[in-house]
Write a protein that holds these residues in place. Structure first.
Motif, short mmCIF file in Angstrom:
data_model
loop_
_atom_site.label_atom_id
_atom_site.label_comp_id
_atom_site.label_asym_id
_atom_site.label_seq_id
_atom_site.Cartn_x
_atom_site.Cartn_y
_atom_site.Cartn_z
N GLU A 16 5.26 -17.05 48.18
CA GLU A 16 5.90 -16.29 49.25
C GLU A 16 5.24 -14.92 49.41
N GLY A 17 4.91 -14.30 48.28
CA GLY A 17 4.26 -12.99 48.33
C GLY A 17 2.89 -13.04 48.97
N VAL A 18 2.12 -14.08 48.67
CA VAL A 18 0.79 -14.23 49.26
C VAL A 18 0.91 -14.49 50.75
N GLU A 19 1.93 -15.24 51.16
CA GLU A 19 2.15 -15.48 52.59
C GLU A 19 2.39 -14.16 53.34
N LYS A 20 3.18 -13.28 52.75
CA LYS A 20 3.44 -11.97 53.37
C LYS A 20 2.17 -11.14 53.41
N TRP A 21 1.39 -11.18 52.32
CA TRP A 21 0.13 -10.45 52.27
C TRP A 21 -0.85 -10.98 53.32
N LYS A 22 -0.89 -12.29 53.48
CA LYS A 22 -1.76 -12.92 54.48
C LYS A 22 -1.41 -12.43 55.88
N ALA A 23 -0.12 -12.34 56.18
CA ALA A 23 0.32 -11.90 57.50
C ALA A 23 0.02 -10.42 57.74
N PHE A 38 -2.35 -8.53 56.01
CA PHE A 38 -3.78 -8.21 55.86
C PHE A 38 -4.63 -9.47 56.04
N PRO A 39 -4.68 -10.01 57.25
CA PRO A 39 -5.39 -11.28 57.46
C PRO A 39 -6.87 -11.23 57.11
N ASP A 40 -7.52 -10.12 57.38
CA ASP A 40 -8.95 -10.01 57.07
C ASP A 40 -9.19 -10.04 55.56
N MET A 41 -8.35 -9.32 54.81
CA MET A 41 -8.48 -9.29 53.36
C MET A 41 -8.19 -10.68 52.78
N TYR A 42 -7.19 -11.34 53.37
CA TYR A 42 -6.87 -12.70 52.91
C TYR A 42 -8.05 -13.64 53.11
N GLU A 43 -8.66 -13.61 54.29
CA GLU A 43 -9.78 -14.49 54.59
C GLU A 43 -10.98 -14.19 53.69
N ASP A 44 -11.18 -12.90 53.39
CA ASP A 44 -12.28 -12.53 52.49
C ASP A 44 -12.04 -13.09 51.10
#
Length: 251
Positions: A189-196, A198-204
């Motif tokens: 759940e925490g990673v999902e929030k982080w993805k939303a 900071f999408p660029d950081m998530y994709e990196d």
């Protein structure tokens, strides 16, 4: 027969994320699981799912910062299940902050919710685990292994847990108790929030995962936890299992 039939398990931080994933994987293999979490609403929800497979499973609301009362978790589990086979020290709270801004309070939080509960719960559980020749599963993180930015207090606590785990594994091997570590990467759940946020950081971050995805808390992390809680892993102790899609490849 299921791999964990009638084994009694404690999982801290079991009301969500990796903790809930491990609990679901274990009850499907026949275990009775006590999930421990400070979040009562989330804990009740996960417990309802667990009881579809394991009617004896339980939830205990508990603040792991109450260090002098942590033995009550083990007492509760033994009272409910009549035994203890597996202790999973999963819960950990920390703050992301650069090293030069890190203060004592950040270490107090990270060690207070991660390292010290792991220490005290292992001490409380070991007399029971010696009787069942049981297993302890602790948690590390790539934050400590690879030195991730903003993770000073978290990395320090996780590496302290790794060091302590190896010592305990060496000391209790004579009793048939194994103590191992999982270092995970999972879509929580925490990673999902982080993805939303900071999408660029998530994709990196995702681009650096050789297997091309974040792990599933139940199917990926949970299945390794089942292995470490089962008889299949009894000749392995003091080891760190990198369940992270290949991000931190180690010799």
């Amino acid at each position: 027969m299921s791999r964990l039939q009638n084994k009694a398990v404690i999982i801290t931080g079991g009301a969500g994320g990796i903790g809930a994933g491990m609990a679901k994987a274990m009850v499907k293999e026949g275990a009775n699981v006590l999930i421990v979490d400070v979040n009562e609403e989330a804990g009740a929800k996960v417990l309802a799912e667990l009881r579809e497979f394991s009617p004896k499973s339980e939830f205990l609301q508990f603040d792991l910062m109450k260090h002098d009362e942590l033995h009550k978790i083990v007492d509760f589990a033994v009272e409910k299940f009549g035994r203890l086979d597996v202790l999973v020290n999963n819960a950990h709270v920390s703050r992301q902050i650069m090293f030069e801004e890190t203060k004592q309070e950040h270490f107090d939080l990270s060690f207070g919710t991660g390292f010290y509960p792991t220490f005290y719960l292992m001490q409380a559980a070991l007399p029971h685990l010696k009787e069942t020749k049981g297993n302890i599963i602790n948690f590390a993180s790539g934050a400590g292994i690879s030195g991730q930015k903003t993770q000073t207090a978290y990395a320090a606590a996780k590496e302290a847990i790794r060091g302590m785990t190896r010592v305990v594994a060496n000391e209790v091997a004579q009793y048939g108790v194994t103590v191992n570590i999982i270092s995970p990467m999972a879509m929580t759940e925490g990673v999902e929030k982080w993805k939303a946020a900071f999408p660029d950081m998530y994709e990196d971050t995702l681009s650096k995962v050789p297997l091309g995805r974040f792990g599933d808390p139940e199917q990926d992390i949970g299945r390794v936890a089942v292995f470490l809680a089962s008889e299949d892993s009894k000749y392995m102790t003091g080891q760190t299992f990198m369940v992270d899609g290949g991000v931190n490849m180690r010799p």
